[in-house]
Design a protein around this motif. Sequence first.
Motif, short mmCIF file in Angstrom:
data_model
loop_
_atom_site.label_atom_id
_atom_site.label_comp_id
_atom_site.label_asym_id
_atom_site.label_seq_id
_atom_site.Cartn_x
_atom_site.Cartn_y
_atom_site.Cartn_z
N UNK A 1 0.84 -1.20 0.00
CA UNK A 1 0.00 0.00 0.00
C UNK A 1 0.87 1.25 0.00
N UNK A 2 0.59 2.16 -0.92
CA UNK A 2 1.31 3.43 -1.00
C UNK A 2 0.29 4.55 -1.22
N UNK A 3 0.71 5.82 -1.09
CA UNK A 3 -0.23 6.92 -1.34
C UNK A 3 -0.82 6.94 -2.74
N UNK A 4 -0.14 6.31 -3.70
CA UNK A 4 -0.64 6.32 -5.09
C UNK A 4 -1.19 4.96 -5.52
N UNK A 5 -1.52 4.11 -4.55
CA UNK A 5 -2.08 2.78 -4.87
C UNK A 5 -3.58 2.90 -5.13
N UNK A 6 -3.93 3.58 -6.22
CA UNK A 6 -5.35 3.85 -6.49
C UNK A 6 -6.13 2.58 -6.83
N UNK A 7 -5.44 1.58 -7.39
CA UNK A 7 -6.11 0.32 -7.69
C UNK A 7 -6.57 -0.38 -6.41
N UNK A 8 -5.80 -0.18 -5.32
CA UNK A 8 -6.19 -0.74 -4.03
C UNK A 8 -7.25 0.14 -3.37
N UNK A 9 -7.05 1.44 -3.42
CA UNK A 9 -7.95 2.36 -2.72
C UNK A 9 -9.39 2.30 -3.24
N UNK A 10 -9.55 1.99 -4.53
CA UNK A 10 -10.92 1.94 -5.06
C UNK A 10 -11.69 0.73 -4.53
N UNK A 11 -10.97 -0.22 -3.94
CA UNK A 11 -11.61 -1.41 -3.36
C UNK A 11 -11.84 -1.26 -1.85
N UNK A 12 -11.59 -0.05 -1.32
CA UNK A 12 -11.74 0.20 0.12
C UNK A 12 -12.84 1.22 0.35
N UNK A 13 -13.68 0.96 1.33
CA UNK A 13 -14.69 1.92 1.76
C UNK A 13 -14.36 2.37 3.17
N UNK A 14 -14.42 3.67 3.41
CA UNK A 14 -14.03 4.22 4.71
C UNK A 14 -15.18 5.03 5.30
N UNK A 15 -15.58 4.68 6.51
CA UNK A 15 -16.59 5.45 7.24
C UNK A 15 -15.96 5.87 8.55
N UNK A 16 -15.56 7.13 8.65
CA UNK A 16 -14.87 7.62 9.83
C UNK A 16 -15.87 8.14 10.86
N UNK A 17 -15.36 8.36 12.07
CA UNK A 17 -16.21 8.78 13.19
C UNK A 17 -16.90 10.11 12.91
N UNK A 18 -16.16 11.06 12.34
CA UNK A 18 -16.74 12.36 12.01
C UNK A 18 -17.45 12.28 10.67
N UNK A 19 -18.74 12.59 10.67
CA UNK A 19 -19.53 12.50 9.44
C UNK A 19 -18.95 13.44 8.38
N UNK A 20 -18.72 12.90 7.19
CA UNK A 20 -18.10 13.69 6.10
C UNK A 20 -19.01 13.67 4.88
N UNK A 21 -19.97 14.60 4.84
CA UNK A 21 -20.84 14.75 3.68
C UNK A 21 -20.94 16.24 3.35
N UNK A 22 -21.50 16.54 2.17
CA UNK A 22 -21.62 17.93 1.73
C UNK A 22 -23.00 18.47 2.10
N UNK A 23 -23.02 19.54 2.86
CA UNK A 23 -24.29 20.13 3.31
C UNK A 23 -25.14 20.67 2.17
N UNK A 24 -24.46 21.08 1.08
CA UNK A 24 -25.20 21.69 -0.03
C UNK A 24 -25.75 20.66 -1.02
N UNK A 25 -25.47 19.38 -0.79
CA UNK A 25 -25.98 18.31 -1.65
C UNK A 25 -27.05 17.51 -0.91
N UNK A 26 -28.03 17.00 -1.65
CA UNK A 26 -29.06 16.16 -1.05
C UNK A 26 -28.47 14.78 -0.72
#
Length: 316
Positions: free
Chosen positions: A69-94
């Motif tokens: 795993x490296x910072x540019x391992x995009x082939x790996x990252x697209x297979x990972x889903x991350x749900x962190x403790x702090x909710x990260x969504x856009x307020x201006x989007x539905x």
Amino acid sequence: MENTVVRIKDLVKRYGDLIALDHFELEIKDGEIFGLLGPNGSGKTTTINCLLSLLSFDKGDIEIFGKKMTPVSYDIKKEIGVIMQNVAVFDELTVYENIDYFCGLYISDKAKRRQYVEEAIKFVGLEDFRKFYPKKLSGGLLRRLNIACGIAHKPKLIILDEPTVAVDPQSRNRILEGIQELNRNGATVIYTSHYMEEVEQICTRIAIMDKGRKVAEGTKDELKRMIKNTETITIEILELPGKVLGEVAGLPHIYDADYVDGRLVLSCSGGKHNLTRVLDVLHKHELGFGRVYTELPTLNDVFLEITGKALRDKED
């Protein structure tokens, strides 16, 4: 043969003189719901950030799906889903637009993305809220939106960091059931929480961290066998002469006996017939008693015995 999804070897992370991760090692197999536990400051969040290559480290190797795993391992990252403790969504989007945006980071085909977004909305039970903006959602619904954004692209590895903090019991139950369903559908899950009953309910294997090291690992039953206390017996009894208390305390496998306010509490280590022996002593001395109950150790008991009971205020 079990496939290793995550392998962390000899990981060291320092912040100046502070060692956040001290030669930390971990292996997570395909299909597990793996619980990662530890008091505040133990290194859980640092581990996750290193795992995702969001944070550099001083020493060690991290492999995901058998690849480094490296910072540019995009082939790996697209297979990972991350749900962190702090909710990260856009307020201006539905609700729909938020899920579509995050899914679109990985899925370029519009028809496929539309299908995945609808499936994610249905999965977390937000069908009636698709046109709502985040500020109009309750805490529980907001958490479910956060999860939908993290899993819409159908990742093979899902990392959930305290996903049920400050939600109502109904949403918590929905989230836990959802995690188990994701796992049944083929996802490997890394789950961190301070709610021990949740971890005990859903995790197939658990590691406990403290001070940047892994201090215990195993199934919940294996962890429970690591601690001294294997059973607590409580007996309501109005009178208990000191001589009888001494006799009970001297029975095999009883390492602590406490009699206060009409309650005899016995801590046992091992043994299969501890309660029978205690009751035999009370019957022999013709002592009457009321309610009797025994408790097996919980994961919380294991956690406190292994990591200590002192308060930890420092973050990971």
